[in-house]
Write a protein that holds these residues in place. Sequence first.
Motif, PDB file in Angstrom:
ATOM      1  N   ILE A  56       0.832  -1.199   0.000  1.00 45.11           N
ATOM      2  CA  ILE A  56       0.000   0.000   0.000  1.00 45.11           C
ATOM      3  C   ILE A  56       0.872   1.255   0.000  1.00 45.11           C
ATOM      4  O   ILE A  56       0.648   2.192  -0.776  1.00 45.11           O
ATOM      5  N   ALA A  57       1.872   1.262   0.874  1.00 46.35           N
ATOM      6  CA  ALA A  57       2.763   2.420   0.938  1.00 46.35           C
ATOM      7  C   ALA A  57       3.503   2.611  -0.383  1.00 46.35           C
ATOM      8  O   ALA A  57       3.712   3.738  -0.841  1.00 46.35           O
ATOM      9  N   ALA A  58       3.907   1.496  -1.001  1.00 46.25           N
ATOM     10  CA  ALA A  58       4.624   1.592  -2.272  1.00 46.25           C
ATOM     11  C   ALA A  58       3.727   2.143  -3.368  1.00 46.25           C
ATOM     12  O   ALA A  58       4.180   2.925  -4.224  1.00 46.25           O
ATOM     13  N   VAL A  59       2.442   1.753  -3.367  1.00 49.75           N
ATOM     14  CA  VAL A  59       1.508   2.274  -4.376  1.00 49.75           C
ATOM     15  C   VAL A  59       1.349   3.783  -4.225  1.00 49.75           C
ATOM     16  O   VAL A  59       1.406   4.539  -5.209  1.00 49.75           O
ATOM     17  N   VAL A  60       1.162   4.239  -2.977  1.00 47.58           N
ATOM     18  CA  VAL A  60       1.036   5.683  -2.741  1.00 47.58           C
ATOM     19  C   VAL A  60       2.309   6.395  -3.179  1.00 47.58           C
ATOM     20  O   VAL A  60       2.268   7.450  -3.834  1.00 47.58           O
ATOM     21  N   ALA A  61       3.443   5.826  -2.818  1.00 52.68           N
ATOM     22  CA  ALA A  61       4.718   6.445  -3.183  1.00 52.68           C
ATOM     23  C   ALA A  61       4.898   6.481  -4.699  1.00 52.68           C
ATOM     24  O   ALA A  61       5.366   7.476  -5.259  1.00 52.68           O
ATOM     25  N   ALA A  62       4.507   5.384  -5.375  1.00 50.03           N
ATOM     26  CA  ALA A  62       4.658   5.336  -6.826  1.00 50.03           C
ATOM     27  C   ALA A  62       3.768   6.362  -7.507  1.00 50.03           C
ATOM     28  O   ALA A  62       4.199   7.058  -8.446  1.00 50.03           O
ATOM     29  N   LEU A  63       2.525   6.469  -7.061  1.00 48.47           N
ATOM     30  CA  LEU A  63       1.621   7.465  -7.646  1.00 48.47           C
ATOM     31  C   LEU A  63       2.187   8.870  -7.483  1.00 48.47           C
ATOM     32  O   LEU A  63       2.165   9.690  -8.412  1.00 48.47           O
ATOM     33  N   SER A  64       2.703   9.143  -6.292  1.00 46.19           N
ATOM     34  CA  SER A  64       3.273  10.465  -6.036  1.00 46.19           C
ATOM     35  C   SER A  64       4.608  10.636  -6.751  1.00 46.19           C
ATOM     36  O   SER A  64       4.969  11.744  -7.141  1.00 46.19           O
ATOM     37  N   ALA A  65       5.346   9.533  -6.944  1.00 51.00           N
ATOM     38  CA  ALA A  65       6.639   9.620  -7.620  1.00 51.00           C
ATOM     39  C   ALA A  65       6.484  10.124  -9.042  1.00 51.00           C
ATOM     40  O   ALA A  65       7.298  10.916  -9.534  1.00 51.00           O
ATOM     41  N   PHE A  66       5.432   9.685  -9.740  1.00 54.83           N
ATOM     42  CA  PHE A  66       5.186  10.185 -11.090  1.00 54.83           C
ATOM     43  C   PHE A  66       4.934  11.690 -11.075  1.00 54.83           C
ATOM     44  O   PHE A  66       5.402  12.426 -11.952  1.00 54.83           O
TER      45      PHE A  66
ATOM     46  N   GLN B 134       0.872   3.517   7.029  1.00 60.63           N
ATOM     47  CA  GLN B 134       1.203   4.895   7.412  1.00 60.63           C
ATOM     48  C   GLN B 134       2.551   4.948   8.112  1.00 60.63           C
ATOM     49  O   GLN B 134       3.351   5.856   7.876  1.00 60.63           O
ATOM     50  N   HIS B 135       2.842   3.954   8.947  1.00 63.17           N
ATOM     51  CA  HIS B 135       4.100   3.948   9.689  1.00 63.17           C
ATOM     52  C   HIS B 135       5.292   3.675   8.763  1.00 63.17           C
ATOM     53  O   HIS B 135       6.311   4.354   8.846  1.00 63.17           O
ATOM     54  N   VAL B 136       5.164   2.683   7.887  1.00 60.57           N
ATOM     55  CA  VAL B 136       6.297   2.346   7.023  1.00 60.57           C
ATOM     56  C   VAL B 136       6.425   3.310   5.857  1.00 60.57           C
ATOM     57  O   VAL B 136       7.407   3.248   5.102  1.00 60.57           O
ATOM     58  N   PHE B 137       5.446   4.195   5.695  1.00 66.84           N
ATOM     59  CA  PHE B 137       5.555   5.173   4.608  1.00 66.84           C
ATOM     60  C   PHE B 137       6.808   6.019   4.758  1.00 66.84           C
ATOM     61  O   PHE B 137       7.334   6.547   3.782  1.00 66.84           O
ATOM     62  N   PHE B 138       7.273   6.131   5.985  1.00 64.66           N
ATOM     63  CA  PHE B 138       8.554   6.806   6.240  1.00 64.66           C
ATOM     64  C   PHE B 138       9.646   6.258   5.329  1.00 64.66           C
ATOM     65  O   PHE B 138      10.570   6.981   4.933  1.00 64.66           O
ATOM     66  N   ALA B 139       9.526   4.986   4.972  1.00 65.69           N
ATOM     67  CA  ALA B 139      10.567   4.321   4.202  1.00 65.69           C
ATOM     68  C   ALA B 139      10.664   4.827   2.768  1.00 65.69           C
ATOM     69  O   ALA B 139      11.671   4.605   2.100  1.00 65.69           O
ATOM     70  N   TYR B 140       9.626   5.511   2.288  1.00 69.85           N
ATOM     71  CA  TYR B 140       9.571   5.834   0.867  1.00 69.85           C
ATOM     72  C   TYR B 140       9.761   7.313   0.554  1.00 69.85           C
ATOM     73  O   TYR B 140       9.350   7.775  -0.512  1.00 69.85           O
ATOM     74  N   ILE B 141      10.350   8.051   1.456  1.00 72.15           N
ATOM     75  CA  ILE B 141      10.453   9.491   1.218  1.00 72.15           C
ATOM     76  C   ILE B 141      11.733   9.886   0.492  1.00 72.15           C
ATOM     77  O   ILE B 141      11.976  11.051   0.258  1.00 72.15           O
ATOM     78  N   GLY B 142      12.547   8.903   0.112  1.00 76.43           N
ATOM     79  CA  GLY B 142      13.851   9.230  -0.457  1.00 76.43           C
ATOM     80  C   GLY B 142      13.795  10.017  -1.744  1.00 76.43           C
ATOM     81  O   GLY B 142      14.616  10.904  -1.973  1.00 76.43           O
ATOM     82  N   PHE B 143      12.815   9.712  -2.633  1.00 78.05           N
ATOM     83  CA  PHE B 143      12.805  10.407  -3.910  1.00 78.05           C
ATOM     84  C   PHE B 143      12.455  11.880  -3.745  1.00 78.05           C
ATOM     85  O   PHE B 143      12.773  12.699  -4.605  1.00 78.05           O
ATOM     86  N   ASP B 144      11.836  12.250  -2.633  1.00 78.40           N
ATOM     87  CA  ASP B 144      11.624  13.663  -2.342  1.00 78.40           C
ATOM     88  C   ASP B 144      12.963  14.376  -2.203  1.00 78.40           C
ATOM     89  O   ASP B 144      13.137  15.509  -2.660  1.00 78.40           O
ATOM     90  N   SER B 145      13.930  13.690  -1.598  1.00 77.02           N
ATOM     91  CA  SER B 145      15.257  14.283  -1.441  1.00 77.02           C
ATOM     92  C   SER B 145      15.971  14.444  -2.776  1.00 77.02           C
ATOM     93  O   SER B 145      16.783  15.354  -2.945  1.00 77.02           O
TER      94      SER B 145
END
Length: 536
Positions: free
Chosen positions: A84-94, A261-272
């Motif tokens: 779930i977290a990866a899907v949210v991150a992928a959608l936002s990554a685009f 929500q907790h592991v979503f922390f793991a996917y913030i790297g592309f923001d950097s």
Amino acid sequence: MPSPAPAPAVIQPRWRTIVRRVFARKPVGQVLQEGSKTEMKRNLGRLDLIGIGIGSIIGTGIFVLTGTAAANDAGPAVLISFIIAAVVAALSAFSYAELGSMVPISGSAYTYTYVSLGEFLAWVIGWDLILEHLVGSATVAVGWSAYLVRFFEDAFSVVLTPKTTQPPIVWDGTSLKFIINHGSYINIPAIFIALLLMTIHIFGVRYASWTINAIVVVKILVVLFFIFGATKHIDSNNYRPFLPERVGNSYGALGVFRGAQHVFFAYIGFDSVTTAAQEAKDPQRDLPYGIIVSLVICTVLYMGVAAVLCGIARYDTLKNQPAPLTFALALYPNTRWLRILIDIGAIAGLSSVMLVSFLAQPRIFFIMSRDGLLPRIFGRLHPKFKTPYVPTLVTGTLCAIFAGVLPVDVLGDMTSVGTLLAFILVNISVVIMRFTHPHAERGFKTPFGPFLLPVPGAIIAILLIVLSDGPTIYRLFIWLAIGSLIYIGFGYRRSRVGNPDKWSPEDLAYFGDQGLFADATTEPSDSEFGGKKLEI
């Protein structure tokens, strides 16, 4: 015949003037012109940006929060939480990739929001990003300290005292209160690593990027060693029940989403990755690669680690274990050398995450200062190293303080919620920019049009915020309320977009070449960049 009397001037109501001010948008042309005048050195290539993304994503999420989310939220179904977290991150990554290729300037979501949604929301997200990176760095520092303690124990059988390696308070998820961690006073290793990496960043991003790339290779190898080395110890009984029955706010379907929500922390790297735009050699082409490739690689590794970890240790034994990978391996004989290897990889990996976070944090201060929303001292570059050294010193010091006294779960939750808020506005910005700037050059476009991916990305991010603990949401709103007061008292009055008349040539010259029109005596014309006319 006498000439007709001039029409009386139309006086706008004050409320309308205020609304126009707070939603004034920064012209894209002006943003790009500012970026072209940067003094920052463009040293980062495509592999450097991918390394920055992996360096930030593979860290606390994989080495620390995997066990925390399994124990406290989802059980073995933490695998679904990661999906779930990866899907949210992928959608936002685009969305990040499109905006990063369109506006390749330091500032990340702050800059994107400024050109699409206006000044006040840009301030909100900028202030939110300050919290995200500051608290995120502290979270990583706490995890780094935990693995350092495990390393001394596994390698040398030396047990470091909890008095100086653990925070003085812990968070009780049941009562939702802080409680005293008796026998612990301060986390000195966490303070040490924060101050050390702060110093490295003052000397320049190029040195940091070399370090990040080397560490990325090491920790990917270590993660693979864990996945393949621990597979033989998997007990299928540990996966039963795969989705534990709900208890309060834990486990069950709700626990899976709370785990996401907790592991979503793991996917913030592309923001950097996007915050390094002004130091990239070809940002319009390379930023999308850095974002998407790093996300794909890291998602695969996360899934492998979560599956193996929950297979070699029951999820309920991972509670309150800040170093879950080596803890789980310690349950089996003849795993000492593998544990030592994991400890070294975790220490190196978490160091690279902090390096990336320290790269992003000061550059948010830098771009906001240049826009007049923060004091101008934060927008000065070091005369020799050409790095934003003042915000680096400030954020590094605050990070060290937070890491020394706060527990990892509280820090991680605050970072996740702040990141989700940023993702919401970035997804909305893509939709708006497709209509307000349809012909702007884009090195990358979100597939399937402006709605199919960004809108679900924003909706799911909102859902994950709603599912957060009440205190976590309260802390976020308190932080945003403090930021709003600062905007009203300072940013609203000093904003460069809203108050161009207050920016003298001396103000512009203060920033050197990095300040747009620093060598000019007048502001740009209306026809060139929107000038004094607010774009709304």
